[in-house]
Design a protein around this motif. Structure first.
Motif, PDB file in Angstrom:
ATOM      1  N   ILE A   3      22.975  10.382  12.387  1.00  0.00           N
ATOM      2  CA  ILE A   3      21.979   9.558  11.686  1.00  0.00           C
ATOM      3  C   ILE A   3      21.268  10.371  10.610  1.00  0.00           C
ATOM      4  O   ILE A   3      21.055   9.899   9.486  1.00  0.00           O
ATOM      5  CB  ILE A   3      20.974   8.970  12.688  1.00  0.00           C
ATOM      6  CG1 ILE A   3      21.675   7.980  13.623  1.00  0.00           C
ATOM      7  CG2 ILE A   3      19.820   8.273  11.958  1.00  0.00           C
ATOM      8  CD1 ILE A   3      20.825   7.516  14.789  1.00  0.00           C
ATOM      9  N   THR A   5      15.189  10.942  12.554  1.00  0.00           N
ATOM     10  CA  THR A   5      15.536  10.529  13.913  1.00  0.00           C
ATOM     11  C   THR A   5      14.463  10.987  14.892  1.00  0.00           C
ATOM     12  O   THR A   5      13.788  11.996  14.671  1.00  0.00           O
ATOM     13  CB  THR A   5      16.881  11.126  14.341  1.00  0.00           C
ATOM     14  OG1 THR A   5      16.795  12.564  14.280  1.00  0.00           O
ATOM     15  CG2 THR A   5      18.003  10.661  13.436  1.00  0.00           C
ATOM     16  N   MET A  61      26.546   4.314   9.530  1.00  0.00           N
ATOM     17  CA  MET A  61      25.662   5.305   8.921  1.00  0.00           C
ATOM     18  C   MET A  61      25.486   5.027   7.423  1.00  0.00           C
ATOM     19  O   MET A  61      24.405   5.238   6.859  1.00  0.00           O
ATOM     20  CB  MET A  61      26.227   6.719   9.132  1.00  0.00           C
ATOM     21  CG  MET A  61      26.301   7.144  10.601  1.00  0.00           C
ATOM     22  SD  MET A  61      24.710   7.091  11.474  1.00  0.00           S
ATOM     23  CE  MET A  61      24.830   5.515  12.328  1.00  0.00           C
TER      24      MET A  61
END
Length: 651
Positions: A465, A473, A442
């Motif tokens: 994310i 996302t 990440m």
């Protein structure tokens, strides 16, 4: 909230979620969870990082809940029962697992408010002072919506409360008191719920609201009917009216199933009410938390509490025991039994709802043990060696029964199970290790992709994310748009060219895949050997296939786990896994086969199909550290591919 204020929160559309739709946060989130965190951070943060504060948040409120359940059970069964409940709560495995340090989850705060609301309600009903009763009932009415807003699962507190209300005209004689106190509580719940977007639409005018308003109306009508009845016919007339209400309620549910005039809860809530309900929606079935609890899991979760709870039920239904105990009122007996049985019932549907079974068993066990302790001590009052030995043996026996689950089994007791690493440290894999793979990946996304980059992945990883990677996302864990999740599954199971086109249509710049396994202790010459099936996407492919409406037989071998040649060669997901099958081995006999055989385990070697300089649909731009795991070590592999916008599909 912390950076921009509470008002800004209610205007916030999170553009990092569900790209390009975004997400109306206040409409789709646990508002009270966020608000309580922000307010307590302002008060108690003391200059620490907000992220660090959220790591501690679930453990703090889980600990505070031990105090609340002491107060609640003390109202039901006295101080001794309350102390037992606080002890049991502090070592309850389901409660610990749903509120571990580092997991900013909704259950700890939701259960805190749910227990607090129940305490205020029962304490208000038991209060002899009308002014205090009014304050407590209003506090209960305020806290119930807060609990549901913090965690939607708290709607299951409404079920035992509603059923309890139906019994009050029969177990309480002070009808003039309950005829105004219950409507006061219900009215407060509805008025406060109007201030929450999710509750005003889904709770008030849904089955949750009906579960409160119908029992409240019943109390008023039943007391009126009983007041107009002869003394000998009061109970009979009340029961006949109750039967008519139950029949009417059943008819409403049947009619509503066809007409939908009342908003119907999502499948997971309906399944908790009806554990025999089945679904043909693979996405719902794929969620691990929605799995039904097995007998083995129940025993691991609750262990000795099952015995204590059974003892509690037996003791509190014996009239002479109750009279001798001297501190448990009939309505409190009724509530403890209702809450206990309802909690055990709804928890049979999902593993996640085992927290309610735990609360139920804690209440029943605590009340039962307190009655038993009082009986033993009352029957051994004379001070002689024999009676002292009986008391001592009894206490030692209780202590031994409580200690056993803390020690056995050695690899799966309450203590060791509670030490499970936070999911971010092992990706939720079967390997109970702490690695830096997900955090490092990440961080890579955050530092090596453009701020307007869009990341595709299976929905399990969306929150990580968007929060840690700080990138948009396609889907996240809120599962708001099931059609988008289905499209992701189709992308994974499509041919590389078709999958690339779906990613392009989604405007995805990168796609993340997670593979978990273990490197074997031996190598094949210079090749590292691996077994997969460790809880990553390689273990979820059967769900991807079902959700994408593809043929299981086409992509999986007869064991339902091992991928066929079609999976490895013809799907984008198979190509994204940087491994290929070397051979199949029977680990019991050491037999080997070049093709799949029942009972054989596939052995893999590294094989990156889309390297960083690939001209194919994807390019591997990052592999997490454990891709290079040492011999015998787990691999928590996070692989980030860049979507090759210049790729030209073959015609």
């Amino acid at each position: 909230m912390v950076d921009n204020g509470i008002n800004a929160y209610f205007q916030w559309n999170d553009d990092l979620s569900w790209y390009p739709h975004g997400r109306d946060v206040s409409q789709t989130s646990q508002v009270i969870l966020h608000m309580t965190t922000a307010v307590t951070y302002w008060i108690f943060g003391g200059g620490m990082e907000l992220y660090d504060f959220t790591i501690l948040f679930p453990v703090i409120f889980g600990s505070l809940s031990a105090i609340v359940i002491f107060a609640l059970v003390r109202v039901i069964g006295g101080t001794t029962a309350g102390l037992f409940s606080a002890l049991f709560f502090s070592v309850s495995l389901p409660l610990i697992l749903r509120g571990t340090i580092g997991w900013f989850k909704s259950e700890p705060l939701g259960l805190f408010f749910g227990l607090l609301a129940t305490y205020f309600l029962l304490s208000g009903i038991n209060s002899k002072n009308k002014k205090i009763a009014i304050i407590k009932l209003i506090a209960a009415g305020i806290t119930v919506p807060l609990s549901i807003s913090a965690w939607g699962g708290d709607q299951f507190f409404i079920i035992p409360i509603g059923v309890f209300f139906l019994t009050l005209p029969f177990v309480r004689s002070d009808h003039k008191f309950i005829i105004w106190e219950i409507p006061l509580f219900t009215a407060t719940v509805f008025l406060v719920s109007l201030n929450f977007e999710r509750l005003s639409s889904n709770f008030i005018f849904g089955l949750g609201g009906a579960s409160l308003i119908i029992p409240t109306i019943f109390i008023i009508a039943c007391i009126f009917i009983q007041s107009k009845s002869n003394e000998n016919k009061k109970t009979r007339n009340g029961l006949l009216f109750l039967a008519s209400i139950l029949i009417l309620g059943t008819l409403i549910l049947i009619i509503n199933a066809d007409t939908k005039f009342l908003p119907i809860p999502s499948y997971r809530y309906l399944n908790a009410i009806n554990p025999f309900l089945t679904t043909s929606v693979p996405l719902v079935d794929s969620v691990a938390e929605h799995a039904s609890t097995t007998i083995q899991q129940s025993f691991l979760f609750h262990s000795i509490l099952m015995i204590f709870a059974g003892l509690g039920i037996w003791l509190i239904v014996k009239n002479h025991q109750i009279k001798n105990s001297g501190f448990i009122k009939n309505d409190m007996i009724m509530f403890s039994l209702i809450f206990g049985l309802v909690g055990i019932y709804v928890s049979s549907a999902f593993v996640r709802l085992e927290v309610f079974a735990s609360l139920s068993l804690i209440i029943l066990s605590s009340v039962g043990l307190s009655v038993l302790v009082k009986e033993i001590l009352n029957n051994t009052e004379r001070k002689n060696f024999k009676n002292s030995f009986i008391k001592f043996s009894f206490l030692v026996g209780i202590i031994i029964l409580l200690v056993i689950p803390l020690s056995f089994p050695t690899s799966g007791n309450w203590v060791t199970a509670a030490k499970t690493p936070p999911t971010i440290l092992n990706g939720g894999s079967v390997y109970q290790v702490s690695t830096n793979d997900w955090k490092e990946s990440m961080e890579w996304i955050k530092n090596n992709t453009s701020k307007d980059a869009v990341i595709a992945s299976w929905w399990d990883y969306g929150y990580w994310i968007s929060t840690l990677g700080e990138r948009a996302t396609i889907a996240d864990n809120s599962t708001l748009y099931t059609s988008i999740i289905e499209n992701l599954a189709k992308m994974l199971l499509s041919s590389p060219e078709e999958g690339w086109q779906i990613l392009k249509d989604m405007q995805a710049d990168y796609v993340v895949v997670f593979v978990s396994g273990q490197r074997l202790a031996v190598d094949n010459e210079d090749q590292s050997l691996y077994v997969l099936q460790g809880g990553g996407d390689e273990s979820k492919k059967q769900w991807f296939i079902r959700i994408a409406d593809k043929s299981m037989a086409q992509y999986l071998e007869s064991d339902g786990l091992s991928g066929t040649d079609a999976f490895w060669n013809d799907t984008l997901l198979g190509k994204m896994f940087p491994f290929t099958t070397l051979a199949y081995v029977n680990l019991q006999t050491n037999q080997q086969s070049a093709t799949y055989q029942p009972g054989f385990t596939p052995i893999y070697v590294k094989d990156i199909k889309y390297p960083s300089d690939s001209n194919g649909p994807l390019r591997l731009v990052h592999a997490s550290p454990s891709f290079n795991a040492e011999k015998g070590q787990p691999m928590i592999g996070v692989f980030i591919y860049e979507v090759n916008k210049d790729f030209v599909p073959t015609k």
